[in-house]
Design an enzyme around this catalytic site. Structure first.
Site, mmCIF file in Angstrom:
data_model
loop_
_atom_site.group_PDB
_atom_site.id
_atom_site.type_symbol
_atom_site.label_atom_id
_atom_site.label_comp_id
_atom_site.label_asym_id
_atom_site.label_seq_id
_atom_site.Cartn_x
_atom_site.Cartn_y
_atom_site.Cartn_z
ATOM 1 C CB SER A 124 -0.848 -0.028 1.273
ATOM 2 O OG SER A 124 -1.420 1.234 1.517
ATOM 3 C CE1 TYR A 148 -3.679 -2.918 5.501
ATOM 4 C CE2 TYR A 148 -3.245 -0.573 5.184
ATOM 5 C CZ TYR A 148 -3.508 -1.827 4.667
ATOM 6 O OH TYR A 148 -3.588 -1.992 3.306
ATOM 7 C CE LYS A 152 -1.329 -4.579 3.243
ATOM 8 N NZ LYS A 152 -1.642 -5.886 2.678
ATOM 9 C CG PHE A 177 -0.908 5.484 -4.923
ATOM 10 C CD1 PHE A 177 0.065 4.544 -5.286
ATOM 11 C CD2 PHE A 177 -0.489 6.631 -4.297
ATOM 12 C CE1 PHE A 177 1.432 4.771 -5.038
ATOM 13 C CE2 PHE A 177 0.868 6.876 -4.048
ATOM 14 C CZ PHE A 177 1.824 5.946 -4.422
HETATM 15 P P1 NAD Z 1 -10.897 -6.976 1.249
HETATM 16 O O1 NAD Z 1 -11.052 -6.981 2.724
HETATM 17 O O2 NAD Z 1 -12.068 -6.660 0.407
HETATM 18 O O3 NAD Z 1 -10.305 -8.390 0.758
HETATM 19 C C1 NAD Z 1 -9.475 -9.174 1.554
HETATM 20 C C2 NAD Z 1 -10.022 -10.599 1.489
HETATM 21 O O4 NAD Z 1 -9.177 -11.449 2.255
HETATM 22 C C3 NAD Z 1 -11.425 -10.721 2.067
HETATM 23 O O5 NAD Z 1 -12.240 -11.455 1.171
HETATM 24 C C4 NAD Z 1 -11.231 -11.510 3.368
HETATM 25 O O6 NAD Z 1 -12.341 -12.330 3.657
HETATM 26 C C5 NAD Z 1 -9.974 -12.301 3.064
HETATM 27 N N1 NAD Z 1 -9.138 -12.659 4.208
HETATM 28 C C6 NAD Z 1 -8.611 -11.847 5.162
HETATM 29 N N2 NAD Z 1 -7.830 -12.550 5.991
HETATM 30 C C7 NAD Z 1 -7.846 -13.837 5.549
HETATM 31 C C8 NAD Z 1 -7.226 -15.026 5.971
HETATM 32 N N3 NAD Z 1 -6.412 -15.056 7.025
HETATM 33 N N4 NAD Z 1 -7.481 -16.172 5.294
HETATM 34 C C9 NAD Z 1 -8.300 -16.182 4.212
HETATM 35 N N5 NAD Z 1 -8.903 -15.071 3.751
HETATM 36 C C10 NAD Z 1 -8.678 -13.922 4.421
HETATM 37 O O7 NAD Z 1 -9.679 -5.983 0.919
HETATM 38 P P2 NAD Z 1 -9.212 -5.387 -0.471
HETATM 39 O O8 NAD Z 1 -9.585 -3.967 -0.503
HETATM 40 O O9 NAD Z 1 -9.627 -6.269 -1.564
HETATM 41 O O10 NAD Z 1 -7.638 -5.449 -0.253
HETATM 42 C C11 NAD Z 1 -6.877 -6.545 -0.697
HETATM 43 C C12 NAD Z 1 -5.435 -6.349 -0.253
HETATM 44 O O11 NAD Z 1 -4.942 -5.117 -0.767
HETATM 45 C C13 NAD Z 1 -5.249 -6.287 1.262
HETATM 46 O O12 NAD Z 1 -4.054 -6.946 1.602
HETATM 47 C C14 NAD Z 1 -5.137 -4.796 1.522
HETATM 48 O O13 NAD Z 1 -4.385 -4.532 2.685
HETATM 49 C C15 NAD Z 1 -4.419 -4.321 0.278
HETATM 50 N N6 NAD Z 1 -4.673 -2.915 -0.009
HETATM 51 C C16 NAD Z 1 -5.955 -2.469 -0.124
HETATM 52 C C17 NAD Z 1 -6.195 -1.124 -0.368
HETATM 53 C C18 NAD Z 1 -7.597 -0.606 -0.480
HETATM 54 O O14 NAD Z 1 -7.800 0.612 -0.423
HETATM 55 N N7 NAD Z 1 -8.622 -1.422 -0.671
HETATM 56 C C19 NAD Z 1 -5.129 -0.233 -0.516
HETATM 57 C C20 NAD Z 1 -3.837 -0.722 -0.404
HETATM 58 C C21 NAD Z 1 -3.614 -2.074 -0.154
HETATM 59 C C1 UD1 Z 2 -6.759 5.131 3.548
HETATM 60 C C2 UD1 Z 2 -5.886 4.488 4.592
HETATM 61 C C3 UD1 Z 2 -4.582 4.033 3.961
HETATM 62 C C4 UD1 Z 2 -4.861 3.126 2.761
HETATM 63 C C5 UD1 Z 2 -5.728 3.925 1.787
HETATM 64 C C6 UD1 Z 2 -6.061 3.165 0.546
HETATM 65 C C7 UD1 Z 2 -6.562 5.698 6.596
HETATM 66 C C8 UD1 Z 2 -6.148 6.683 7.645
HETATM 67 N N1 UD1 Z 2 -5.660 5.459 5.649
HETATM 68 O O1 UD1 Z 2 -6.073 6.222 3.070
HETATM 69 O O2 UD1 Z 2 -3.802 3.341 4.875
HETATM 70 O O3 UD1 Z 2 -3.657 2.762 2.138
HETATM 71 O O4 UD1 Z 2 -6.950 4.259 2.458
HETATM 72 O O5 UD1 Z 2 -7.204 2.432 0.724
HETATM 73 O O6 UD1 Z 2 -7.649 5.143 6.639
HETATM 74 N N2 UD1 Z 2 -12.127 11.819 3.753
HETATM 75 C C9 UD1 Z 2 -13.091 12.720 4.154
HETATM 76 N N3 UD1 Z 2 -14.228 12.212 4.718
HETATM 77 C C10 UD1 Z 2 -14.459 10.887 4.894
HETATM 78 C C11 UD1 Z 2 -13.465 9.973 4.475
HETATM 79 C C12 UD1 Z 2 -12.298 10.473 3.926
HETATM 80 O O7 UD1 Z 2 -12.915 13.932 4.002
HETATM 81 O O8 UD1 Z 2 -15.511 10.513 5.427
HETATM 82 C C13 UD1 Z 2 -10.893 12.335 3.119
HETATM 83 C C14 UD1 Z 2 -9.611 11.989 3.862
HETATM 84 O O9 UD1 Z 2 -9.322 12.965 4.809
HETATM 85 C C15 UD1 Z 2 -8.607 11.937 2.694
HETATM 86 C C16 UD1 Z 2 -9.436 11.441 1.510
HETATM 87 O O10 UD1 Z 2 -10.796 11.706 1.851
HETATM 88 O O11 UD1 Z 2 -8.134 13.233 2.397
HETATM 89 C C17 UD1 Z 2 -9.270 9.964 1.247
HETATM 90 O O12 UD1 Z 2 -9.517 9.243 2.443
HETATM 91 P P1 UD1 Z 2 -9.617 7.645 2.467
HETATM 92 O O13 UD1 Z 2 -10.535 7.189 1.400
HETATM 93 O O14 UD1 Z 2 -9.916 7.244 3.869
HETATM 94 O O15 UD1 Z 2 -8.168 7.166 2.037
HETATM 95 P P2 UD1 Z 2 -6.728 7.554 2.665
HETATM 96 O O16 UD1 Z 2 -6.866 8.366 3.862
HETATM 97 O O17 UD1 Z 2 -5.902 8.068 1.556
#
Ligand code: NAD
Ligand code: UD1
Length: 334
Positions: A124, A148, A152, A177
């Site tokens: 991330s 969290y 990572k 991102f």
């Molecule tokens: P998500 O929660 O939708 O998907 C994660 C999946 O993993 C879920 O289906 C959950 O049931 C499963 N899971 C969790 N722990 C498990 C375990 N121990 N065994 C088996 N299954 C398990 O999340 P996502 O948004 O799809 O994110 C996927 C990955 O990308 C994560 O590692 C997250 O940290 C990373 N990531 C997500 C974002 C984001 O904004 N969504 C940003 C940066 C990184």
């Molecule tokens: C969040 C996570 C970050 C993760 C990223 C991608 C936090 C603190 N950080 O980042 O670790 O990698 O998601 O999924 O949760 N905002 C509002 N009102 C809201 C929600 C958000 O104004 O109700 C603003 C926030 O201040 C920020 C932007 O929207 O400026 C994006 O926020 P968000 O979607 O939570 O993502 P990140 O903070 O970038």
């Protein structure tokens, strides 16, 4: 080529499973549904016409992993499974260290035992902490501010250490991102339980009348309109980035930013969402959210040059598709 996708019924995982199937890969999914639903498997079938082989269970379960590696000929692993809520990780750090680290360690050990050397990891942009300048390149200093993010960073370090002793491994670390949006049919998307923490799911709840208004966390940042700026990327573009990374997976440890390279403010997102979806998003400015940074966006040159990948979908697509998914989900629930 058979790919094990951990967390393959989650938000990013399910979109990636569809892209993999559509690009001719055989997919095996493991998920314990801790943050997803079984219905996603049906949606994947409806979208692709293919049912991926599915194992319900925990990635930390070595016996189950051994069963998978024995029965399926796994060539590569894409590891999405993990917990991802920043705020929850601050309150329950052990839950995060246990799940994210234990599952990864067990998975890597079983891969080693079965001579599977190709690994793609979901990292991330949070590992860049509060960047000193923008845009962010992959060689920026790393730091985190919450458990969290620390999981990572720790997993990235584990992968670097592993690569040191086995340079024949193919490891790709993808630093996402801000993924938002949904695939076009509206069958897959993001709808978190409880009140959403992230911006787009919150906006969608306001748009559907489930929440009265958006709280904008601060308008006094040093950004164009004072609100936070982020690099939002359409989840389908992100999923395609995984296919490119897999196509390219060669010996080495590679790290790529997956973003668009463009920053949008909170108010940009609100206004675009209103314009493309013909809805009103009432909002109020409230205090900054602790731990937030002013701005964050990627330099995506490396992924473009080495993977031949770049994001194609616009912020308008992201806002349209995020809303379309929830409208479809609400219709299905009626
Ligand atoms: P998500 O929660 O939708 O998907 C994660 C999946 O993993 C879920 O289906 C959950 O049931 C499963 N899971 C969790 N722990 C498990 C375990 N121990 N065994 C088996 N299954 C398990 O999340 P996502 O948004 O799809 O994110 C996927 C990955 O990308 C994560 O590692 C997250 O940290 C990373 N990531 C997500 C974002 C984001 O904004 N969504 C940003 C940066 C990184
Ligand atoms: C969040 C996570 C970050 C993760 C990223 C991608 C936090 C603190 N950080 O980042 O670790 O990698 O998601 O999924 O949760 N905002 C509002 N009102 C809201 C929600 C958000 O104004 O109700 C603003 C926030 O201040 C920020 C932007 O929207 O400026 C994006 O926020 P968000 O979607 O939570 O993502 P990140 O903070 O970038």
């Amino acid at each position: 080529m058979s790919i094990l996708v951990t967390g393959g019924t989650g938000y990013i995982g399910s979109h990636t499973v569809c892209e993999l199937i559509q690009n001719g890969y055989e997919v095996v999914v493991i998920d314990n549904f801790s943050n997803s639903k079984r219905q996603v498997l049906t949606s994947i079938y409806e979208i692709t016409g293919v049912k991926p082989t599915f194992y319900e269970g925990d990635v930390a379960d070595i016996t189950l992993l051994e069963e998978i590696f024995t029965k399926e000929k796994i060539d590569a692993v894409i590891h999405f499974a993990g917990f991802k809520a920043v705020g929850e990780s601050v309150k329950e750090p052990l839950k995060y260290y246990q799940n994210n680290l234990e599952s990864t360690l067990h998975l890597l050990a079983v891969m080693q035992k079965y001579h599977c050397q190709k690994f793609i990891f979901s990292s991330s942009a949070t590992v860049y902490g509060d960047p000193a300048s923008l845009p962010i390149t992959e060689d920026f200093p790393l730091s985190t501010t919450n458990p969290y993010g620390t999981t990572k960073l720790m997993i990235e370090q584990i992968l670097k250490d592993l690569y040191q002793v086995d340079p024949t491994m193919n490891i790709t670390i993808l630093r996402y991102f801000n993924p938002i949006g949904s695939e076009k049919s509206g069958r897959l998307g993001e709808d978190p339980n409880g009140i959403p923490n992230n911006l787009m799911p919150y906006i969608v709840r306001v748009a559907t009348g489930k929440l009265p208004q958006l709280n904008v966390f601060g308008n006094d940042y040093d950004t164009k309109d004072g609100t936070g700026v982020r690099d939002y990327i359409h989840v389908v573009d992100l999923a395609k980035g995984h296919v490119k990374a897999l196509d390219k997976l060669d010996a080495g440890l590679h790290i790529y930013n997956l973003g668009t390279g463009t920053g949008y403010s909170v108010l940009d997102i609100v206004k675009t969402f209103e314009r493309v979806n013909y809805v009103s998003i009432p909002y109020q400015i409230v205090a900054r959210r602790p731990g937030d940074i002013a701005a964050c966006y990627a330099d995506v040159t490396k992924a473009k040059k080495e993977l031949g990948w770049q994001a194609e979908l616009s912020i308008e697509d992201m806002c349209l598709d995020a809303y379309h998914y929830i409208e479809q989900a609400n219709k299905r629930a009626d």
